[in-house]
Motif scaffolding. Structure first.
Motif, mmCIF file in Angstrom:
data_model
loop_
_atom_site.group_PDB
_atom_site.id
_atom_site.type_symbol
_atom_site.label_atom_id
_atom_site.label_comp_id
_atom_site.label_asym_id
_atom_site.label_seq_id
_atom_site.Cartn_x
_atom_site.Cartn_y
_atom_site.Cartn_z
ATOM 1 N N THR A 86 0.858 -1.182 0.000
ATOM 2 C CA THR A 86 0.000 0.000 0.000
ATOM 3 C C THR A 86 0.897 1.235 0.000
ATOM 4 O OG1 THR A 86 -1.738 -1.137 1.220
ATOM 5 C CG2 THR A 86 -1.793 1.269 1.230
ATOM 6 N N LEU A 87 0.660 2.125 -0.940
ATOM 7 C CA LEU A 87 1.542 3.275 -1.142
ATOM 8 C C LEU A 87 0.752 4.568 -1.023
ATOM 9 C CD1 LEU A 87 3.201 1.799 -4.349
ATOM 10 C CD2 LEU A 87 4.076 1.602 -2.019
ATOM 11 N N LEU A 88 1.264 5.495 -0.219
ATOM 12 C CA LEU A 88 0.649 6.815 -0.089
ATOM 13 C C LEU A 88 1.465 7.811 -0.909
ATOM 14 C CD1 LEU A 88 -1.185 8.986 1.115
ATOM 15 C CD2 LEU A 88 0.290 9.004 3.161
ATOM 16 N N VAL A 89 0.831 8.425 -1.920
ATOM 17 C CA VAL A 89 1.502 9.386 -2.796
ATOM 18 C C VAL A 89 0.926 10.768 -2.534
ATOM 19 C CG1 VAL A 89 2.079 10.016 -5.161
ATOM 20 C CG2 VAL A 89 1.815 7.602 -4.542
ATOM 21 N N ILE A 90 1.807 11.749 -2.243
ATOM 22 C CA ILE A 90 1.377 13.119 -1.911
ATOM 23 C C ILE A 90 2.017 14.090 -2.897
ATOM 24 C CG2 ILE A 90 1.280 14.881 -0.109
ATOM 25 C CD1 ILE A 90 1.905 12.594 1.904
ATOM 26 N N ASP A 91 1.180 14.859 -3.582
ATOM 27 C CA ASP A 91 1.683 15.850 -4.552
ATOM 28 C C ASP A 91 0.580 16.845 -4.834
ATOM 29 O OD1 ASP A 91 2.824 17.250 -6.761
ATOM 30 O OD2 ASP A 91 4.012 15.479 -7.253
ATOM 31 N N ASP A 92 0.930 18.137 -4.869
ATOM 32 C CA ASP A 92 -0.097 19.150 -5.140
ATOM 33 C C ASP A 92 -0.406 19.294 -6.624
ATOM 34 O OD1 ASP A 92 1.533 22.168 -5.785
ATOM 35 O OD2 ASP A 92 2.596 20.322 -5.285
ATOM 36 N N GLU A 93 0.428 18.711 -7.505
ATOM 37 C CA GLU A 93 0.163 18.773 -8.947
ATOM 38 C C GLU A 93 -0.661 17.561 -9.358
ATOM 39 O OE1 GLU A 93 3.717 19.227 -11.186
ATOM 40 O OE2 GLU A 93 4.263 21.141 -10.263
ATOM 41 N N ARG A 94 -1.849 17.823 -9.841
ATOM 42 C CA ARG A 94 -2.800 16.732 -10.122
ATOM 43 C C ARG A 94 -2.286 15.782 -11.203
ATOM 44 N NH1 ARG A 94 -6.531 14.927 -6.661
ATOM 45 N NH2 ARG A 94 -7.830 13.413 -7.754
ATOM 46 N N ASP A 95 -1.678 16.340 -12.238
ATOM 47 C CA ASP A 95 -1.195 15.488 -13.327
ATOM 48 C C ASP A 95 -0.114 14.525 -12.828
ATOM 49 O OD1 ASP A 95 -2.901 16.695 -15.069
ATOM 50 O OD2 ASP A 95 -1.406 18.034 -15.956
ATOM 51 N N SER A 96 0.807 15.039 -12.012
ATOM 52 C CA SER A 96 1.872 14.199 -11.461
ATOM 53 C C SER A 96 1.291 13.126 -10.554
ATOM 54 C CB SER A 96 2.868 15.056 -10.674
ATOM 55 O OG SER A 96 3.511 15.980 -11.519
ATOM 56 N N LEU A 97 0.285 13.494 -9.793
ATOM 57 C CA LEU A 97 -0.362 12.561 -8.866
ATOM 58 C C LEU A 97 -1.028 11.421 -9.619
ATOM 59 C CD1 LEU A 97 -0.577 12.606 -5.772
ATOM 60 C CD2 LEU A 97 -2.820 13.685 -6.009
ATOM 61 N N GLU A 98 -1.774 11.765 -10.663
ATOM 62 C CA GLU A 98 -2.478 10.742 -11.444
ATOM 63 C C GLU A 98 -1.491 9.824 -12.169
ATOM 64 O OE1 GLU A 98 -5.555 9.986 -11.427
ATOM 65 O OE2 GLU A 98 -6.247 11.651 -10.180
ATOM 66 N N PHE A 99 -0.408 10.417 -12.651
ATOM 67 C CA PHE A 99 0.585 9.596 -13.355
ATOM 68 C C PHE A 99 1.236 8.602 -12.400
ATOM 69 C CE2 PHE A 99 5.216 9.248 -14.429
ATOM 70 C CZ PHE A 99 5.061 8.298 -15.424
ATOM 71 N N ALA A 100 1.618 9.080 -11.222
ATOM 72 C CA ALA A 100 2.240 8.190 -10.243
ATOM 73 C C ALA A 100 1.289 7.076 -9.838
ATOM 74 C CB ALA A 100 2.672 8.982 -9.009
ATOM 75 N N LYS A 101 0.016 7.412 -9.633
ATOM 76 C CA LYS A 101 -0.984 6.406 -9.259
ATOM 77 C C LYS A 101 -1.118 5.346 -10.339
ATOM 78 C CE LYS A 101 -5.813 5.766 -7.955
ATOM 79 N NZ LYS A 101 -7.135 6.425 -7.716
ATOM 80 N N GLU A 102 -1.197 5.781 -11.585
ATOM 81 C CA GLU A 102 -1.350 4.835 -12.704
ATOM 82 C C GLU A 102 -0.107 3.947 -12.829
ATOM 83 O OE1 GLU A 102 -3.076 2.920 -15.921
ATOM 84 O OE2 GLU A 102 -3.963 4.340 -14.497
ATOM 85 N N ALA A 103 1.078 4.558 -12.739
ATOM 86 C CA ALA A 103 2.321 3.803 -12.919
ATOM 87 C C ALA A 103 2.501 2.750 -11.836
ATOM 88 C CB ALA A 103 3.507 4.763 -12.915
ATOM 89 N N LEU A 104 2.166 3.096 -10.596
ATOM 90 C CA LEU A 104 2.373 2.162 -9.483
ATOM 91 C C LEU A 104 1.271 1.111 -9.411
ATOM 92 C CD1 LEU A 104 3.558 4.717 -6.767
ATOM 93 C CD2 LEU A 104 4.964 3.172 -8.142
ATOM 94 N N THR A 105 0.053 1.500 -9.800
ATOM 95 C CA THR A 105 -1.053 0.546 -9.804
ATOM 96 C C THR A 105 -0.810 -0.564 -10.818
ATOM 97 O OG1 THR A 105 -2.608 2.273 -9.116
ATOM 98 C CG2 THR A 105 -3.549 0.288 -10.108
ATOM 99 N N THR A 106 -0.266 -0.195 -11.980
ATOM 100 C CA THR A 106 -0.004 -1.205 -13.011
ATOM 101 C C THR A 106 1.034 -2.220 -12.564
ATOM 102 O OG1 THR A 106 1.653 0.218 -14.041
ATOM 103 C CG2 THR A 106 -0.590 0.353 -14.898
ATOM 104 N N GLN A 107 1.799 -1.889 -11.509
ATOM 105 C CA GLN A 107 2.793 -2.822 -10.990
ATOM 106 C C GLN A 107 2.272 -3.600 -9.787
ATOM 107 O OE1 GLN A 107 5.726 -3.532 -12.395
ATOM 108 N NE2 GLN A 107 5.243 -2.129 -14.054
ATOM 109 N N GLY A 108 0.948 -3.495 -9.548
ATOM 110 C CA GLY A 108 0.340 -4.311 -8.497
ATOM 111 C C GLY A 108 0.151 -3.607 -7.179
ATOM 112 N N GLY A 109 0.565 -2.345 -7.061
ATOM 113 C CA GLY A 109 0.452 -1.638 -5.795
ATOM 114 C C GLY A 109 -0.938 -1.078 -5.563
ATOM 115 N N THR A 110 -1.303 -0.932 -4.300
ATOM 116 C CA THR A 110 -2.530 -0.235 -3.913
ATOM 117 C C THR A 110 -2.140 1.196 -3.579
ATOM 118 O OG1 THR A 110 -3.511 -2.250 -3.020
ATOM 119 C CG2 THR A 110 -4.445 -0.159 -2.289
#
Length: 535
Positions: A411-435
């Motif tokens: 389970t990974l907590l990602v914190i960023d005020d830039e929405r685009d960066s946040l969504e990209f990180a979420k997508e990249a890590l989710t595709t590798q099996g992370g929550t």
């Protein structure tokens, strides 16, 4: 007393006075016969040279003249003897101590009533201090002129560099904006959209490389590059770089050959920095080699040093430009005629990094169209053979940062005020099996952390309100039951070595630079979580 006797007495006294003056004057007085052989030297000569009359009369005086001045002195003296012209020269004369001092010599002919020369008389005057000050002044003026010329050359080079920088940054930006607008119109088929996305990614990487080179050169100029020196097996490291460059060479249809001595030995180096050196040289060689050309990389031991030689059959280097190939702000081509992408800082960075490793790098080329050779040399160190290839000081295998790993179960907590960066990180890590749990601010991240217990925190640094440093300090001050010991990674655009140090001191365990390299982030995550390993 009869007048004639008085006159004779006066003449004798005058002659005596003249002799006394000649003997006691600090000027080195001498006379010579009509044939040029010197027959009289005053006391100043004996005091200066530390020799008697027998070592000076005739032509023996020549031995006092510095060997570099002797030929010119004799040439001028003999010319005056032939023509009857006064003799004048500046030369160095040997002192009794063995040192040489500059003198100004002047000799005039003495003629009889009918104009015939019957003797020569002259002097040597010590001008050493004046000569030294004059030479020092001339040297200073010459240096000033050269410094001014260098400054003008640097300014001209900087003007060309900034013109090139503008050109290089706009080119990929043009492709990124152009394709983005076309895709957003929604009228393109799937194949064209895919082509556009590939173009955007390629040009974004090009622009990122340009920015990285600029910041790297800035850090070097400021003396802020620090090396993490480890025991590195050079042959293994070179193999890694060659494997990385192979697809680039294949895409350009350039043959890539390697001749690597696996027993070359161990050097003390910063793995990432020296890998950057090898990559810059190898990618440069591929870039400037035409299709069907060849690039070779040799690794061998030469005495007590390890040598890496990158040779190509490419465009070569102009002879007049070869001495400047490692200079900053210097390009062989003008901005208008350049045929390759890049700022030309790669080789300047290579040189500075090699020097920081106590090594040397040289460039060789027989001219345009005849290829080039770059040779890097580093001192070898004694090491034990662990059989692990690339190793650190404890003999443990250094992990490769670019191996992707599944994040299943994390389970990974990602914190960023830039929405685009946040969504990209979420997508990249989710595709590798992370929550993945996301938060748009440090305050929101703290609230989530109190309610849930992620395995790893990934946090931006520059955020409004509470920044990443303040966030992690607050986390570390929380009670253990609320996740104060949760491993954390700083994901930031602050790329200086001091920024990394600041992040680690604040409480982060890792410091990763934007733009996000997904593979590096995954490797960092798995490194922080107990029980996880590279697959």
């Amino acid at each position: 007393m009869p007048v004639h006797l008085y006159q004779e007495a006066y003449k004798r006294k005058a002659a005596c006075r003249t002799c006394i003056v000649a003997e006691k004057t600090p000027l080195k007085i001498f006379t010579a016969r009509v044939d040029g052989t010197k027959d009289y030297f005053n006391e100043s000569w004996f005091e200066y040279a530390g020799v008697g009359l027998g070592k000076l009369v005739g032509w023996a005086w020549v031995d006092l003249i510095h060997t570099e001045d002797r030929e010119e002195n004799l040439k001028r003296w003999k010319q005056s003897l032939r023509t009857g012209e006064p003799f004048s020269v500046e030369n160095r004369l040997r002192h009794v101590t063995g040192s040489y001092r500059w003198h100004s010599s002047y000799v005039v002919p003495i003629r009889d009533a009918v104009g015939r020369i019957w003797m020569w008389t002259g002097y040597c005057m010590d001008i050493h201090e004046t000569k030294m000050k004059t030479e020092e002044l001339e040297c200073s003026l010459a240096k000033e002129r050269e410094t001014r010329k260098d400054a003008e050359r640097v300014n001209h080079s900087k003007d060309e560099f900034f013109a090139m920088l503008s050109h290089e940054l706009r080119n990929p930006l043009n492709a990124i904006l152009g394709w983005s607008q076309l895709i957003l119109q929604g009228t393109m088929n799937s194949e064209s959209v895919r082509k556009g996305i590939e173009t955007i990614e390629r040009n974004a990487r090009i622009q990122n490389k340009l920015i990285e080179d600029l910041f790297e050169m800035s850090r070097i100029n400021a003396g802020k590059v620090t090396l993490e020196l480890l025991r590195i097996d050079l042959s293994s490291l070179t193999e890694v770089v060659v494997d990385s460059a192979a697809p680039v060479a294949e895409a350009k249809k350039v043959r890539l050959r390697k001749i690597i001595d696996s027993e070359v030995g161990v050097v003390l180096a910063d793995q990432n920095r020296f890998q950057q050196v090898l990559w810059n040289l190898l990618s440069n060689a591929i870039k400037f080699t035409p299709e069907e050309g060849e690039v070779e990389i040799h690794v061998q031991r030469v005495g007590s040093r390890a040598e890496v030689k990158v040779k190509d059959s490419g465009i070569g280097i102009k002879r007049e430009f070869l001495p400047h190939v490692f200079d900053r702000f210097r390009q062989a081509d003008s901005p208008a005629s350049r045929q390759q992408i890049g700022l030309g800082l790669g080789l300047a960075i290579v040189k500075e990094l090699v020097l920081l490793h106590r090594g040397t790098v040289i460039a060789e080329s027989d001219g345009e169209g005849k290829g080039s050779v770059f040779t890097v040399s580093l001192p070898l160190i004694q090491h034990r053979d662990t059989g692990t290839g690339i190793e650190n000081q404890t003999g443990i295998l250094l992990e490769c940062d670019d191996t992707p790993l599944p994040l299943t179960g994390l389970t990974l907590l990602v914190i960023d005020d830039e929405r685009d960066s946040l969504e990209f990180a979420k997508e990249a890590l989710t595709t590798q099996g992370g929550t993945v749990i996301i938060a748009g601010s440090a305050a929101e991240g703290l609230e989530i952390l109190k309610a849930k217990r992620p395995d790893v925190i990934i946090c931006d640094i520059s955020m409004p309100g509470k920044n990443g440093y303040q966030f992690i300090r607050e986390v570390r001050s929380m009670p253990k039951s609320t996740g104060s010991s949760t491993p954390a990674i700083a994901l930031t655009g602050f790329a200086r070595p001091e920024d990394r140090t600041k992040a680690l001191i604040a409480g982060f365990q890792k410091h990763i630079i934007k733009p996000l390299d997904t593979l590096k982030l995954i490797a960092a995550i798995t490194d922080l979580v107990p029980g996880q390993s590279l697959s």
